[in-house]
Design a protein around this motif. Structure first.
Motif, PDB file in Angstrom:
ATOM      1  N   MET A  82       0.844  -1.189   0.000  1.00  0.00           N
ATOM      2  CA  MET A  82       0.000   0.000   0.000  1.00  0.00           C
ATOM      3  C   MET A  82       0.882   1.242   0.000  1.00  0.00           C
ATOM      4  SD  MET A  82      -3.011   1.117   2.677  1.00  0.00           S
ATOM      5  CE  MET A  82      -3.633  -0.525   2.751  1.00  0.00           C
ATOM      6  N   ARG A  83       0.482   2.210  -0.824  1.00  0.00           N
ATOM      7  CA  ARG A  83       1.165   3.494  -0.861  1.00  0.00           C
ATOM      8  C   ARG A  83       0.207   4.573  -0.389  1.00  0.00           C
ATOM      9  NH1 ARG A  83       4.915   4.563  -5.556  1.00  0.00           N
ATOM     10  NH2 ARG A  83       3.478   6.256  -5.910  1.00  0.00           N
ATOM     11  N   GLY A  84       0.754   5.511   0.346  1.00  0.00           N
ATOM     12  CA  GLY A  84      -0.039   6.630   0.826  1.00  0.00           C
ATOM     13  C   GLY A  84       0.464   7.932   0.236  1.00  0.00           C
ATOM     14  N   SER A  85      -0.456   8.823  -0.095  1.00  0.00           N
ATOM     15  CA  SER A  85      -0.110  10.135  -0.645  1.00  0.00           C
ATOM     16  C   SER A  85      -0.851  11.205   0.130  1.00  0.00           C
ATOM     17  CB  SER A  85      -0.512  10.242  -2.118  1.00  0.00           C
ATOM     18  OG  SER A  85       0.058   9.220  -2.880  1.00  0.00           O
ATOM     19  N   VAL A  86      -0.240  12.376   0.219  1.00  0.00           N
ATOM     20  CA  VAL A  86      -0.873  13.533   0.838  1.00  0.00           C
ATOM     21  C   VAL A  86      -1.040  14.598  -0.233  1.00  0.00           C
ATOM     22  CG1 VAL A  86      -0.686  15.330   2.592  1.00  0.00           C
ATOM     23  CG2 VAL A  86       0.151  13.030   3.081  1.00  0.00           C
ATOM     24  N   TYR A  87      -2.275  15.122  -0.340  1.00  0.00           N
ATOM     25  CA  TYR A  87      -2.587  16.158  -1.326  1.00  0.00           C
ATOM     26  C   TYR A  87      -3.060  17.421  -0.623  1.00  0.00           C
ATOM     27  CZ  TYR A  87      -2.451  12.936  -5.299  1.00  0.00           C
ATOM     28  OH  TYR A  87      -2.045  12.052  -6.272  1.00  0.00           O
ATOM     29  N   TYR A  88      -2.615  18.530  -1.155  1.00  0.00           N
ATOM     30  CA  TYR A  88      -3.190  19.824  -0.775  1.00  0.00           C
ATOM     31  C   TYR A  88      -3.787  20.391  -2.048  1.00  0.00           C
ATOM     32  CZ  TYR A  88      -3.555  24.790   0.231  1.00  0.00           C
ATOM     33  OH  TYR A  88      -4.031  26.077   0.360  1.00  0.00           O
ATOM     34  N   LYS A  89      -5.113  20.533  -2.069  1.00  0.00           N
ATOM     35  CA  LYS A  89      -5.860  20.898  -3.270  1.00  0.00           C
ATOM     36  C   LYS A  89      -5.535  19.856  -4.340  1.00  0.00           C
ATOM     37  CE  LYS A  89      -6.729  25.511  -1.829  1.00  0.00           C
ATOM     38  NZ  LYS A  89      -6.795  26.916  -2.086  1.00  0.00           N
ATOM     39  N   ASP A  90      -5.072  20.248  -5.517  1.00  0.00           N
ATOM     40  CA  ASP A  90      -4.778  19.261  -6.560  1.00  0.00           C
ATOM     41  C   ASP A  90      -3.300  18.885  -6.600  1.00  0.00           C
ATOM     42  OD1 ASP A  90      -3.884  21.700  -7.419  1.00  0.00           O
ATOM     43  OD2 ASP A  90      -4.593  21.473  -9.473  1.00  0.00           O
ATOM     44  N   GLN A  91      -2.519  19.338  -5.638  1.00  0.00           N
ATOM     45  CA  GLN A  91      -1.073  19.147  -5.633  1.00  0.00           C
ATOM     46  C   GLN A  91      -0.677  18.008  -4.710  1.00  0.00           C
ATOM     47  OE1 GLN A  91       1.356  21.455  -7.192  1.00  0.00           O
ATOM     48  NE2 GLN A  91       2.641  19.669  -6.831  1.00  0.00           N
ATOM     49  N   ARG A  92      -0.008  16.999  -5.272  1.00  0.00           N
ATOM     50  CA  ARG A  92       0.492  15.919  -4.426  1.00  0.00           C
ATOM     51  C   ARG A  92       1.762  16.400  -3.731  1.00  0.00           C
ATOM     52  NH1 ARG A  92       1.849  10.037  -6.683  1.00  0.00           N
ATOM     53  NH2 ARG A  92       3.649  11.124  -7.497  1.00  0.00           N
ATOM     54  N   LEU A  93       1.736  16.358  -2.408  1.00  0.00           N
ATOM     55  CA  LEU A  93       2.870  16.853  -1.628  1.00  0.00           C
ATOM     56  C   LEU A  93       3.901  15.776  -1.343  1.00  0.00           C
ATOM     57  CD1 LEU A  93       0.961  19.030   0.976  1.00  0.00           C
ATOM     58  CD2 LEU A  93       1.899  19.715  -1.235  1.00  0.00           C
ATOM     59  N   GLY A  94       3.452  14.546  -1.256  1.00  0.00           N
ATOM     60  CA  GLY A  94       4.385  13.470  -0.962  1.00  0.00           C
ATOM     61  C   GLY A  94       3.733  12.116  -1.085  1.00  0.00           C
ATOM     62  N   VAL A  95       4.566  11.103  -1.232  1.00  0.00           N
ATOM     63  CA  VAL A  95       4.083   9.721  -1.335  1.00  0.00           C
ATOM     64  C   VAL A  95       5.043   8.832  -0.558  1.00  0.00           C
ATOM     65  CG1 VAL A  95       5.307   9.334  -3.528  1.00  0.00           C
ATOM     66  CG2 VAL A  95       3.315   7.944  -2.951  1.00  0.00           C
ATOM     67  N   ILE A  96       4.486   7.804   0.088  1.00  0.00           N
ATOM     68  CA  ILE A  96       5.304   6.930   0.929  1.00  0.00           C
ATOM     69  C   ILE A  96       4.671   5.538   0.966  1.00  0.00           C
ATOM     70  CG2 ILE A  96       4.060   7.540   3.046  1.00  0.00           C
ATOM     71  CD1 ILE A  96       6.728   7.481   4.528  1.00  0.00           C
ATOM     72  N   PRO A  97       5.499   4.467   0.967  1.00  0.00           N
ATOM     73  CA  PRO A  97       4.930   3.129   1.179  1.00  0.00           C
ATOM     74  C   PRO A  97       4.482   3.000   2.631  1.00  0.00           C
ATOM     75  CG  PRO A  97       7.323   3.002   0.891  1.00  0.00           C
ATOM     76  CD  PRO A  97       6.935   4.434   0.716  1.00  0.00           C
ATOM     77  N   VAL A  98       3.264   2.547   2.846  1.00  0.00           N
ATOM     78  CA  VAL A  98       2.734   2.463   4.217  1.00  0.00           C
ATOM     79  C   VAL A  98       2.557   1.031   4.706  1.00  0.00           C
ATOM     80  CG1 VAL A  98       1.661   4.737   4.235  1.00  0.00           C
ATOM     81  CG2 VAL A  98       0.362   2.798   3.385  1.00  0.00           C
TER      82      VAL A  98
END
Length: 194
Positions: A82-98
């Motif tokens: 599983m990968r997790g991503s954090v978005y602010y509005k339409d911008q992906r700020l980061g991604v990490i394997p969770v």
């Protein structure tokens, strides 16, 4: 007026249809009890640390605590990864394997606590987005979107259901101090499988 059917015809019909109806009810009950339910995701913590820098999200740390529960009684859930991503509005700020490949037992809750910082943060956030973020923070609430993707399988002692693509969306927000707002603590996420 149509002729009345003899009693024996009605008796034979009842004898034939009653078992079919009973078998249908049994199969329906079995289907309800064995049908797998989606995992349940809840956001418990979200914080953005390192605010106040002029060079945007690159120096910020975004920490989250999300629980994943298998609500099934007899069905295991297998997550490939599983990968997790954090978005602010339409911008992906980061991604990490969770999560790595993982079997989740029935009625079990897994806690995912991760921090996005440094190399896991995207350096592509433009100045306009950072200004919007700072403006939202000054107003007291910054909306974020946590997203998780995985391929899952439901497993039972009698059957193994095929692969399902799972997408999870968690809408949450932090206050001006960078900590999750109280009305978002424990909020349930939307889970979609195909």
């Amino acid at each position: 007026m149509p002729p009345k059917r003899p009693f024996s015809y009605r008796l034979i019909s009842a004898i034939v249809l009653t078992p079919i109806f009973a078998i249908g009810i049994i199969f329906f009950i079995l289907w309800l009890s064995l049908r797998p339910h989606h995992p349940k995701f809840h956001v418990h913590e979200l914080s953005v640390q390192g605010l106040g820098h002029t060079n945007g999200f690159v120096n910020a740390n975004i920490a989250f605590n999300v629980t994943v529960r298998n609500p099934n009684r007899r069905v295991l859930i297998y997550y490939e990864s599983m990968r997790g991503s954090v978005y602010y509005k339409d911008q992906r700020l980061g991604v990490i394997p969770v999560l790595e490949s993982y079997f989740q037992e029935p009625k079990y809750t897994t806690v995912m606590h991760h921090v996005l910082s440094g190399s896991t943060m995207m350096a592509t956030t433009n100045n306009r987005r950072w200004i919007e973020f700072e403006n939202d923070r000054m107003r007291g609430a910054v909306n974020f979107n946590l997203r998780f993707k995985s391929t899952i399988k439901y497993k039972n002692s009698m059957w193994d259901k095929g692969d399902h693509h799972m997408r999870v969306t968690c809408n949450t927000a932090v206050g001006g101090d960078g900590m999750i707002l109280s009305n978002y603590k424990g909020k349930r996420c939307h889970v979609h499988t195909s």
